[in-house]
Structure formats: C-alpha cells, structure tokens
Design a protein around this motif. Sequence first.
Motif, PDB file in Angstrom:
ATOM      1  N   ALA A  50       0.841  -1.203   0.000  1.00 15.77           N
ATOM      2  CA  ALA A  50       0.000   0.000   0.000  1.00 15.77           C
ATOM      3  C   ALA A  50       0.876   1.253   0.000  1.00 15.77           C
ATOM      4  O   ALA A  50       0.535   2.251  -0.642  1.00 15.77           O
ATOM      5  CB  ALA A  50      -0.909  -0.007   1.220  1.00 15.77           C
ATOM      6  N   ARG A  51       2.013   1.194   0.720  1.00 10.97           N
ATOM      7  CA  ARG A  51       2.929   2.352   0.739  1.00 10.97           C
ATOM      8  C   ARG A  51       3.496   2.601  -0.655  1.00 10.97           C
ATOM      9  O   ARG A  51       3.583   3.737  -1.113  1.00 10.97           O
ATOM     10  CB  ARG A  51       4.062   2.103   1.738  1.00 10.97           C
ATOM     11  N   ALA A  52       3.890   1.491  -1.324  1.00 13.46           N
ATOM     12  CA  ALA A  52       4.455   1.627  -2.681  1.00 13.46           C
ATOM     13  C   ALA A  52       3.414   2.235  -3.625  1.00 13.46           C
ATOM     14  O   ALA A  52       3.720   3.132  -4.413  1.00 13.46           O
ATOM     15  CB  ALA A  52       4.904   0.262  -3.179  1.00 13.46           C
ATOM     16  N   TRP A  53       2.168   1.772  -3.503  1.00 18.18           N
ATOM     17  CA  TRP A  53       1.101   2.288  -4.368  1.00 18.18           C
ATOM     18  C   TRP A  53       0.865   3.767  -4.083  1.00 18.18           C
ATOM     19  O   TRP A  53       0.659   4.568  -4.998  1.00 18.18           O
ATOM     20  CB  TRP A  53      -0.168   1.459  -4.183  1.00 18.18           C
ATOM     21  N   ALA A  54       0.919   4.132  -2.784  1.00 17.71           N
ATOM     22  CA  ALA A  54       0.711   5.540  -2.420  1.00 17.71           C
ATOM     23  C   ALA A  54       1.814   6.409  -3.033  1.00 17.71           C
ATOM     24  O   ALA A  54       1.539   7.534  -3.467  1.00 17.71           O
ATOM     25  CB  ALA A  54       0.694   5.688  -0.906  1.00 17.71           C
ATOM     26  N   ARG A  55       3.045   5.862  -3.064  1.00 14.98           N
ATOM     27  CA  ARG A  55       4.154   6.637  -3.648  1.00 14.98           C
ATOM     28  C   ARG A  55       3.945   6.821  -5.155  1.00 14.98           C
ATOM     29  O   ARG A  55       4.164   7.899  -5.705  1.00 14.98           O
ATOM     30  CB  ARG A  55       5.490   5.940  -3.365  1.00 14.98           C
TER      31      ARG A  55
END
Lengths: 670, 171
Positions: A50-55
Amino acid sequence: MPTTQQPLRGRKPGDRRVRIERPHADYFRWEAPGVLVAKQKAHLERRPLARAWARIKALLIGRPIATEAELEERLSKKKALAIFSSDAISSSAYATEEILGALIIGGTAALLFSLEISIAIAALLAIVAFSYRQVCLAYPTGGGSYSVSKRNFGRNASLVAASALLIDYTLTVAVSTSSAVEQIASAVPSLAPVKVGIGVLAILLLTLGNLRGIREAGNIFALPTYLFVGTALLMIALGAYRIVVLGDAAAAPALQATADVTSQAAMAILLVRAFASGAVALTGTEAIATGVPAFKPPESRNAATTLMVMAALLATLFIGITFLAVNFGVVPDEHETVVAQVASHVYGEGSIGFYLFQTFTALLLFLAANTSFAAFPRLGAILAQDGFMPRQFAFRGDRLAFTLGIVILGLVAASLVVVAGGDTHALIPLYAVGVFIDFTISQAGMVRHWLHERSSGWRYRIAINAFGGLLTAIVAVVVTTAKAPASLAVLLLIPFLVVMMLFIRREYDKQTAELALRPEQVIGPPRRRERVIIPVPGLSRAVVQAVNFGRSLADDVRAVHVTEDADAAAAFRRDWERQIPGVPLVIVESPFRAVVQPFVAYLDVMAPAEPDLITIVVLPEYVPRHWWDRLLYNQTSNRLRQALLGRPDTVVATVPYQRENEALAAQPTR
Amino acid sequence: MPDQTTPPFKRAVLGLSGGPTDELVVRFACELARPHRAELIAMHVVEVDWRHDLAEDVSSGNVEASAILDRAEGVAERYRVSMQAELLQARDVGAALVDESTALQADAIVLGLPYRKKFGGDFAMGRTVPYVLQNAPGGVFIVREPIARSEARGGEPETAVGAGMGEADRL
C-alpha cells in the motif's frame, strides 16, 4: 498521554526544566475538547504494498491536499474560462464547416447563406448563454439544467436532463479525442494504424491531469486554449482587414431567384438542416452552470461573468471564421478543413503562422474533452449527493477531485474510442443529441422559474427563455432526425439511465428507512445474552488467542472441530481437555470432507437463533506477513465468514494472530 | 525605513499560555516568519509547584497543555509556516523560556500580554514578561492585547495569562 524526561539544568541552580514528550503530536492535534484532527502522518499507509502504491499515486497525481485548502483549489475566472470553455470554443474550429457541409448540397450559391445562419446561431447562443447565466445566479450549488429541472419540474425531468448531459459529456471526450487524433493522422499518415492507441493514451493523460485536481488541470490545460483564441482572433482581424480595406475577396456566385415552390421548400429544409448542423457550436455552453462551485467566491457571479465572456468569444470566433470563409470562397474539402483553408488564406500556405495555428487547433480539439472532465464528475457528485448515483461519486480523492467520476468518464470514453476504432464519423451521429434535449429542458425550467419568481423583468425573461426553448427543441428534433437511426440509441439510453438512477435512489431510500432511528427513541443498555462458538482447526497459539478472547465476551463458550478423521479427533480431544480445560469441545465428523457447511448446519441445529441470545462466532486468523502468504492461509476462515454473512442474530469476530511475535512464540503459552 | 530583506529572526520561540493572546502571538510570528521561512517553536510551560517533583507527570494538566500547542500548530498550518512544538515543566516559567530558547539557539522570543490592571488601576505585566525582557539573550517581541478586546472579553481571563502561566502571574 505525555511522558516526561530527565530534568535539564538552567543558568541558575534552581532553574530546572523538563521536556515533556507528546506521542500523539506527530499524528494528531487537538482542535477542541474531544475533537482530534488527523495529521498527514496519520494518513500514511502501513503495509509495504500500500505504501508503494501511495508513492506511485503521489508521483502520478501529486501529494494529497487537505480539505481546508479547498478554497485555494477553486478556479479563477481566467483558468475557469480555459477549463470550462475549451469544448465550446473548440466548436468554432468545425462549426462553420458543418454549415458549409450542409449547404453545399444546394450548390455553391447556397453557401452565401452561411453568414446569416452563423449570425442566427450566435443569436441562439446568446439566448442560451443568457439563460445559463440566470441558472448560475439562481442555482449556486451547480448542476445546471439538472438543478433547474429538479426545482421546477420534479425528479423525472431532472433525471432526463442529467442523463442527457452525462451521455453528451462522455461523447464529447470520445468525439473530440478521435477528431484530434484524425487531424494528427492526416498530417502524419504513418500514425493512422495506431490512432486508437493514441486516442486512448490522450484520454489517459487527460484523466491523470484531472486527477491532479482542477486547479492544476487549469495550469496544464489553459495555455493551448488561450493560444488558439489569440491566433484565431488575430487571423480574423487580419482577414477582415484584407477583405474590408484591401478588397481581397472572391467573387460571389450568383444566387438564382426561383418561384418554384418545391425548390423553395427544399431550400428551407436545407437552411434548417444547416442551422441544426452549425448549432453544434453550442455544445459545452452548459458546462459552466454545472460547475459553479468550482469557481472562487463569489462563485455565482464569477461563473456568470465567465459564461458571458465565453459566449462572446465563441460568437466572435464563429461569425468571424464564417465571414472569412464566405468572402474567401472556401468550400468544404475532404483533404483540408475549412478553418485550415481560411488560415492558409490569411497566414499564407506553409507559413509559420499557418502551422502554429493548425497546431493550436489540434491541441484545443484534444482539450475540448477537458470541459467534460470538469463537468461530468461534478454532476455525478451532485447526483450522488441526491442519492441517484453510488455515494462514491461524491467522495473527493487525494487532490480534492471527484476521483470516481473522472476515472469512469475516462474508462467509458476510452472504450467508445476503441469500439468505434478511433473513427469520428462512427460517433458523430450520437453526439449533440443529448445536449439539445438538455438545453430545451433547461429553458423550459427557466420559464417556470420566472413564472414562479416574478422578479423584475420576468415577462421579457420568459419571452427570451420560451423562444430559446422553442428553437433548441426544433434543433433537438432536427439533429435527432438528421442523425437517425444511430441518434435513436441516445433516446433509448436516456430512459435506461433514468430507470437506473431511480433504482439506485429506491435502494438508498429502503436502506435509510431500515436503518433509521426514531428521534424519540432512547437506546438503553443491551438485554441480550451472548454465546461464543469458535471453529478450531487444531491446537495453536492463534486458537488459544481466539479462545481467550471468546472467554472475555461470554461464559457460554464452546469450540467446534470439524474433521473427517475420527481417530485424530479423539487425540485432539485429549490434548484439548488437557491444555484448555473448561471450554467444551464439540467434534463434528464430516464423512464428505466439507468443513464450512457442516459448521453452519451445526449452528442452525445445535445453536439456533433465540430472541434474547446473540451468537458470536470467533474466527482465529493468522496474519500473513507477505501478500503471497494470503494465498496460503485463512482460506477456510474466509469461506466461513462468507457463509455466515447475513445470518440472523450472529456476529462474526476475527481474532488476528501476528506472526511478527516470533520472540513470543519461543515462550511457553500461558 | 525598516530593512525588508533582513529577517527579524531565523528561529523564534513563542511563549504560549493558553490565554487570549495565544492566537495573536502565533499570527504575529507567522506573519514575520513566512516571508523569510524562519523557524517557529511554540512553547508552553507548565509551572510545577514545590509540592511535586519536577519530573512528575502532571498528566491531567498536560493534556490541556498539549491542546494549547496543537491549536498553535493549526494556526501555523493555515499560514503554511513550519512550526515545532515543545511542552515543558518547570518551577519558573520565565527562566524555562529563556533557558530553553538559549538551548535551541533561538534568536527571538515572542510573548503575549493580556491587557489588565491591578486593583487600584495600575497596568499589570506579571512576572514572566519582565524576566524575559531582562534575561533573554536574543530579541523579545511582546504582543499586547488590544484594550477593546480585553474589555469585550470582560476582564481577567479564566486561564493563566501572558507567557507567565504560573500563580505568580495571576492578579
């Protein structure tokens, strides 16, 4: 809760102080007693994926904007003119061609009527713009003709207006993108085989640009609109100078007078068709009234001013280009657009000015779709607020844009481009039908509005709106007839959308009625007993955690073990009674090897629903560390949860067991 | 004419009391800090009397104290000025403000001063403001509450006042 540190010494021995840590400070701030505001850090995703997608999302559409910055995201008149007017202004690039294309059937002499027709259309534009100006002032919440008809005609008429608009906004994106791609393909023929791909890519870029927020979309898309307007006005000024002052005009063909009634009737039909064809110039006029809340305060006044500027610009460009086309003797040509022929007359064929103008025209045609990206999501949000569309349409994304509306518009428009093979002619018959239905409903709504309001000048306003409504109704009939049978698809789609929206509203109404609390109702403490049932696959730390949780909820706790192996079950029972005494274990033997159905059947038969008893099914669940772990674990739990969904008087609770506590795992279980 | 290019400070400590001047102090400091991107540190000092150990967490008071700093951060956020916040416990507010701003290498302290009078009519400054004026190594800005606002408020604030939040600053 704050925590203190060791005292620090001051300049004097007695002047000691202690810094107090505030653990909440990074994530929340107190706004008022009992009111916490989450800071940006509290919104950060915790899981790696989810963090990668947010980035990635931040890279594509930008960092999230706080709701309190909404006012700063509003549009100034200059940016709004570019965003909301690109559709209307771009029509000046092809509306003249539409008129000439209709008139040429009557011979080159018939082309002489094109200037009068363009003036008549400009008059209609003035009436429609005047009407929508009143809409902006009277309905500051936006929604345009939807709001007008909702107030003056009720639900069904307003949904017809909304459906017509939604269809037309979608078609505007598909048609203008296909048209711009065709212009590029005719300039660079080698790109023709990939024109569908270019069209879809262009829509994707527009979608991303609009997901960045309306203000940033204005920053990105304003320049091409103003460059087109500037070069087009310059072209009209130079051309008019050459015609009026230098007398540089082609000899007009003689118009033969005829007394033949049949010919006169044919000419009348031809003129009406040319008027209807040229009236496509009006598409996009309604967009500003739909998006009033996107303007900086005072919203209504700014929207009304922008609308009038847009109408004045469009009328000037449209009449100006038609005037030049008539005087330069331009006739529609398969290989070169009318506006390109006019530009080559004024700027000189192959000159830098000509190529610049052509480039700006192509860019503007691409950006005509942008008006729909501003208006469609806002109309979707208003419909969602009224319960006619799924509520997600009213949610604002990270950049305060109506994300779902933008994405849906992009997807549907891209699908249309793919289905039509990037061919504008396949889509054109569907285009502009909805918008004239919408204009007519809006004008009729304003007639009723004035009748009800009876404010100063209401009589002349009614006369204008009634006349405008009559004209737009005629255009709607002519456009639909001229583009039949394909245009009939729109007429079928409108009732389909209306029924769909009514269905959604009925579902929301039913749910509201079901969940509503009577205002006089006071909720007392619960009077129900609880019974806990835990399906256990074996003895594990996860099961122990679930059992402990279940014991904290109720005294009546039992474990159920569904198995196909009677011998293993007996051994399991011995271990269970030794290690977890006090919690009865029920073994359910399952000769057909199923787990879920026998467990649900056990609940139905052995733990049936009782009026004052609530059954809590506690599911032990192992928390996976990686995304691929999800494929390996908890499949039975998931199926059990699905099977129990909606079971009366039953609550399903999941007790997650964290694998991260491996150090804990090394210790003996309590 | 004042020099517009020289920042009035690079890092300033704002002494906040939870009183009526807090918002004035934060707004004033933000206005000064914003053009020069100066740093602001909002500071609230909870005065601990001699009955308690200094390191003892006066927790019930600290939740309210945290809220004072949070509200200041909210104002700074609206100004788009970066602000840190620090909560202290000390015996003497003025000394804690001066010592902590020295430790943080702040070159200014901004304090609020409500308009109030002692019994008899003399203007009252409390104890903290004079202490900071006398001892702060850097510049000191005092934001006095407008008289009209004090009258509208109806006199003595309910919470502690000025940068001096202690008993000594009460009338």
